[in-house]
Motif scaffolding. Structure first.
Motif, PDB file in Angstrom:
ATOM      1  N   GLY A 172       0.780  -1.223   0.000  1.00 13.16           N
ATOM      2  CA  GLY A 172       0.000   0.000   0.000  1.00 13.16           C
ATOM      3  C   GLY A 172       0.814   1.275   0.000  1.00 13.16           C
ATOM      4  N   GLY A 173       2.022   1.239  -0.588  1.00 15.39           N
ATOM      5  CA  GLY A 173       2.844   2.439  -0.670  1.00 15.39           C
ATOM      6  C   GLY A 173       3.616   2.765   0.588  1.00 15.39           C
ATOM      7  N   PHE A 174       3.599   1.864   1.584  1.00 14.92           N
ATOM      8  CA  PHE A 174       4.346   2.086   2.825  1.00 14.92           C
ATOM      9  C   PHE A 174       5.837   2.219   2.515  1.00 14.92           C
ATOM     10  N   ASN A 175       6.509   3.231   3.109  1.00 11.89           N
ATOM     11  CA  ASN A 175       7.913   3.519   2.813  1.00 11.89           C
ATOM     12  C   ASN A 175       8.833   2.669   3.676  1.00 11.89           C
ATOM     13  N   LEU A 176       9.352   1.601   3.094  1.00 13.26           N
ATOM     14  CA  LEU A 176      10.223   0.688   3.834  1.00 13.26           C
ATOM     15  C   LEU A 176      11.540   1.343   4.229  1.00 13.26           C
ATOM     16  N   PHE A 177      12.092   2.162   3.334  1.00 12.59           N
ATOM     17  CA  PHE A 177      13.392   2.769   3.612  1.00 12.59           C
ATOM     18  C   PHE A 177      13.301   3.627   4.869  1.00 12.59           C
ATOM     19  N   ALA A 178      12.227   4.428   4.969  1.00 10.98           N
ATOM     20  CA  ALA A 178      12.033   5.260   6.157  1.00 10.98           C
ATOM     21  C   ALA A 178      11.804   4.402   7.393  1.00 10.98           C
ATOM     22  N   ALA A 179      11.093   3.288   7.229  1.00  9.57           N
ATOM     23  CA  ALA A 179      10.832   2.399   8.361  1.00  9.57           C
ATOM     24  C   ALA A 179      12.128   1.783   8.884  1.00  9.57           C
ATOM     25  N   LEU A 180      12.994   1.351   7.954  1.00 14.42           N
ATOM     26  CA  LEU A 180      14.276   0.770   8.382  1.00 14.42           C
ATOM     27  C   LEU A 180      15.158   1.832   9.040  1.00 14.42           C
ATOM     28  N   GLU A 181      15.098   3.053   8.520  1.00 14.35           N
ATOM     29  CA  GLU A 181      15.864   4.131   9.156  1.00 14.35           C
ATOM     30  C   GLU A 181      15.429   4.347  10.598  1.00 14.35           C
ATOM     31  N   SER A 182      14.138   4.173  10.881  1.00 11.37           N
ATOM     32  CA  SER A 182      13.635   4.374  12.242  1.00 11.37           C
ATOM     33  C   SER A 182      14.144   3.301  13.204  1.00 11.37           C
ATOM     34  N   CYS A 183      14.604   2.178  12.659  1.00  9.93           N
ATOM     35  CA  CYS A 183      15.129   1.082  13.490  1.00  9.93           C
ATOM     36  C   CYS A 183      16.619   0.853  13.225  1.00  9.93           C
ATOM     37  N   ALA A 184      17.292   1.856  12.680  1.00 10.99           N
ATOM     38  CA  ALA A 184      18.683   1.681  12.248  1.00 10.99           C
ATOM     39  C   ALA A 184      19.603   1.239  13.379  1.00 10.99           C
ATOM     40  N   ASP A 185      19.295   1.653  14.611  1.00 11.01           N
ATOM     41  CA  ASP A 185      20.164   1.286  15.735  1.00 11.01           C
ATOM     42  C   ASP A 185      20.120  -0.202  16.043  1.00 11.01           C
ATOM     43  N   LEU A 186      19.103  -0.912  15.538  1.00 12.15           N
ATOM     44  CA  LEU A 186      18.992  -2.358  15.752  1.00 12.15           C
ATOM     45  C   LEU A 186      19.626  -3.159  14.616  1.00 12.15           C
ATOM     46  N   LEU A 187      20.012  -2.473  13.539  1.00 11.34           N
ATOM     47  CA  LEU A 187      20.480  -3.147  12.331  1.00 11.34           C
ATOM     48  C   LEU A 187      21.980  -2.985  12.149  1.00 11.34           C
ATOM     49  N   ASP A 188      22.589  -3.970  11.496  1.00  9.30           N
ATOM     50  CA  ASP A 188      23.996  -3.846  11.107  1.00  9.30           C
ATOM     51  C   ASP A 188      24.130  -3.068   9.802  1.00  9.30           C
ATOM     52  N   GLY A 189      23.054  -3.053   9.019  1.00  8.92           N
ATOM     53  CA  GLY A 189      23.068  -2.321   7.761  1.00  8.92           C
ATOM     54  C   GLY A 189      21.774  -2.549   7.006  1.00  8.92           C
ATOM     55  N   PHE A 190      21.479  -1.663   6.055  1.00  5.94           N
ATOM     56  CA  PHE A 190      20.285  -1.816   5.223  1.00  5.94           C
ATOM     57  C   PHE A 190      20.444  -0.994   3.961  1.00  5.94           C
ATOM     58  N   GLY A 191      19.637  -1.315   2.956  1.00  6.66           N
ATOM     59  CA  GLY A 191      19.655  -0.583   1.696  1.00  6.66           C
ATOM     60  C   GLY A 191      18.445  -0.953   0.872  1.00  6.66           C
ATOM     61  N   GLY A 192      18.178  -0.162  -0.162  1.00  5.25           N
ATOM     62  CA  GLY A 192      17.030  -0.427  -1.017  1.00  5.25           C
ATOM     63  C   GLY A 192      16.229   0.824  -1.250  1.00  5.25           C
TER      64      GLY A 192
END
Length: 692
Positions: free
Chosen positions: A394-414
């Motif tokens: 439904g057009g949900f912005n995954l990139f922004a969502a991953l940025e909001s949890c960046a402190d839990l991740l080792d890395g992300f992209g897309g």
């Protein structure tokens, strides 16, 4: 029923009429008007396909720097490495740029990461390997925009880097010789929706110069079209030109591997559309990357040996069959996990397993997002680390969502619709909690509703012909922003329902009035469909030509089917009759006889109602719910009696009924044993009128 809600377009009749008067066929006029293309002038403009790319590649920020460094490398005999990605966009980008560089006499190395061993994007071991092989310049395609650390590492080895990408940028860009990405905040390039292969194509056109643009576009448009469609880019602007020209070039492309794949996939000497690219060619190319053999697909597209191309095409198709089997197993396991989740964990599906094939989790995430109407995050676990693939809904912005949890991740992209990430296994529970909370905050906490966009309902079934369907091809190429047209046939009858393909699919025979249609419903079983012969249904479908034993006929490819929300003539008459009774209007003796019911019949209706409302409350589709009650009580006039019973129950305070369009919100509020039926004004009117 796959979708909870159908959004059916309602084009203005005068717009459709104006387009038809201008010579546009009925179905095309219906689609154009539904999409806001309301006049013959705007229709002509919309259907016009550019034969070339009109925007200069030099408008892209850093394109001049990229061209200067690459031309210097070619002239100086340097070894140039092309670093790609393992999906279709990345593979076609790599092959496109490699082919051009080799045609210029450049010494080239190719590196496509292995999805499982290397993961997504740039990696230091790969960069070290390329430098060890003598590379002094590395060009990235479809990746690299978030590889700041890796680009710095390359520079420390004396390896210059030119980044070309189309993904979203982070705040700080890589410190490369050139960074070419239309998503750069300071990039003035007007069209922002190129795929990775579109950016690579622009680089090649810039390197070749204005005088060679037409020839180079003709050579590489087929590869760029495959990558653009596969990456689900918006089908407008330059993408529309790339894909339209690429589709025309595909059957006679100079790339023998593409022609071999067309033959192996059964598309040789057949019209190739964006649909065939998306559902036939792309999955086969993608299968190589998903199963850890992306180089096999690149070898196929690069080879100039016809026999070798045939061999590689067969291997690729076999890999795709293997991928399909793995995908089905993962999907079944994921569904079991979802069933165990708490309700507050279903706004975003975060699932993980050590058993899953890392290369296939992304496509399963796509299926889950569609099935459950929410973003999905599928994580492959190994040695305490998770590699995840996620897909939007439904057009949900995954990139922004991953940025909001960046402190839990080792890395992300897309980008906003599809992305990848790595995460420590110990952080997955916190990630699930925070991601679900984030999704609810963005969506307002509303439960997700799966919805289907339908261009228009067809009011004239006789207009559904093979000739009309063929005319729709003028709307090609399809893609995001210009989807394949979906039509609806409302109030049809399912004359026959037959499982086919070892029970995996359904074949239906639908009728409305004097018109009859064959239909196919892929990947849906008879049990899931819930439709039986004789059912009154609404069908949403694509139109397609079906050729069998040399005979081509029209077929409806069903997208969804549901119990019809439009009443039949007898149902509409029953509702009107009860309405007249409720309003106190005069009735004939024959009508009175139809409405008269014994107390036991009301008891049967109450029993059916309570069985269907197990929790004491529900929101149901109005007509299908009434039909369900009627089916349970049986007998002649069952729909009429069910409709009258609901009116009586509401008046007696046994139920609360609120109509919301095609839906009924219902609550059980009393016990019929405590109700005096004789006082109901509707039943009193029946007795009074019967006595006169």
């Amino acid at each position: 029923m796959k979708y909870q809600k159908w959004n059916i377009g309602a084009p203005l009749e005068e717009d459709v009429a104006a387009l038809r008067e201008a010579g546009y066929p009925y179905l095309m006029a219906l689609v154009l008007a539904a999409r806001g293309v309301a006049s013959p002038e705007t229709a002509a403009e919309f259907l016009d396909r550019d034969r070339k790319l009109t925007l200069s590649p030099m408008l892209m920020r850093d394109m001049d720097k990229a061209v200067a460094r690459i031309q210097k490398a070619i002239a100086g005999g340097e070894t140039i490495a092309v670093f790609g990605d393992y999906d279709v966009d990345g593979i076609t980008s790599t092959v496109l740029l490699m082919d051009y560089l080799k045609s210029c006499g450049a010494k080239c190395l190719r590196y496509i990461p292995r999805r499982i061993e290397d993961g997504y994007g740039l990696s230091k071991p790969a960069i070290q390997s390329l430098r060890d092989q003598g590379a002094t310049l590395m060009i990235t395609v479809d990746c690299g925009i978030t590889g700041n650390e890796e680009v710095d590492f390359a520079a420390s080895l004396g390896l210059d880097v030119v980044v070309t990408d189309h993904h979203e940028c982070k705040e700080e860009l890589p410190a490369a010789v050139a960074v070419v990405d239309p998503h750069r905040p300071d990039c003035p390039y007007p069209f922002k929706f190129l795929a990775g292969c579109g950016v690579a194509l622009k680089l090649v056109l810039a390197l070749g110069g204005e005088n060679r643009e037409d020839a180079l576009f003709a050579r590489y448009s087929a590869l760029a079209a495959i990558g653009t469609v596969a990456d689900v880019m918006r089908m407008e602007g330059e993408n529309r030109a790339i894909v339209a020209c690429g589709l025309e070039a595909l059957p006679h492309t100079d790339f023998v591997g593409v022609r071999a794949l067309l033959r192996e996939a059964g598309l040789e000497e057949k019209p190739v559309t964006s649909i065939q690219i998306g559902f036939v060619l792309s999955p086969r190319i993608n299968a190589a990357g998903r199963m850890g053999a992306a180089d096999l697909a690149a070898d196929l597209l690069e080879t100039r040996d016809l026999a070798r191309a045939e061999e590689l095409a067969r291997e690729l198709c076999e890999l795709n069959r293997e991928r399909q089997a793995v995908e089905q197993a993962i999907c079944a396991d994921a569904v079991r996990q979802i069933q165990a989740l708490r309700q507050e964990e279903r706004s975003a599906l975060v699932l993980a397993s050590e058993k899953w094939h890392q290369g296939v989790v992304g496509i399963v995430a796509s299926r889950l997002s569609e099935k459950y109407s929410c973003p999905s995050f599928m994580i492959h676990l190994k040695d305490g680390t998770g590699r995840g693939s996620c897909r939007s809904y439904g057009g949900f912005n995954l990139f922004a969502a991953l940025e909001s949890c960046a402190d839990l991740l080792d890395g992300f992209g897309g980008h906003e619709l599809a992305a990848g990430f790595t995460i420590p296994e110990d952080n997955i529970e916190d990630f699930r909690t925070r991601m679900n909370r984030y999704v609810r905050s963005v969506t307002g906490g509303e439960p997700p509703v799966s919805s289907l966009d339908v261009d228009a309902a067809v009011s004239s079934p006789a207009e559904l012909t093979l000739e009309e369907a063929e005319q729709l091809e003028r709307l090609e190429p399809y893609g995001a922003g210009n989807p394949r047209p979906v039509f609806a046939l409302l109030g049809a009858t399912a004359e026959a329902v037959q499982p086919v393909g070892q029970g995996k699919h359904l074949k239906l025979r639908l009728s409305k009035g004097v018109s009859r249609f064959d239909a196919i419903f892929f990947s849906v079983t008879a049990e899931e469909c819930g439709i039986v012969p004789g059912s009154r249904v609404d069908a949403a479908f694509y139109l397609q030509a079906n050729t069998f034993r040399g005979n081509t006929t029209l077929q409806l490819q069903l997208v969804d089917v549901r119990p019809s929300l439009s009443p039949s003539r007898s149902e509409a008459a029953a509702q009107a009759l009860v309405g007249r009774l409720v309003r106190g209007e005069s009735l004939t003796r024959q009508e009175l006889a139809r409405l008269k019911a014994s107390p036991s019949q009301y008891q049967d209706c109450w029993k059916a109602l309570t069985e269907l409302l197990r929790q004491g409350k529900a929101r149901k589709e109005r007509l299908p719910f009434l039909r369900s009650i009627a089916a349970r009580i049986g007998g002649s006039e069952s729909f009429l009696r069910a409709y009258l019973a609901l009116a009586v129950f509401k008046e007696r305070g046994l139920v609360s009924l609120t109509r919301e369009g095609d839906w009924l919100a219902m609550y059980l509020m009393g016990d019929p044993e405590n109700v005096t039926w004789d006082d109901c004004p509707y039943l009193l009117r029946l007795r009074e009128k019967e006595a006169t």
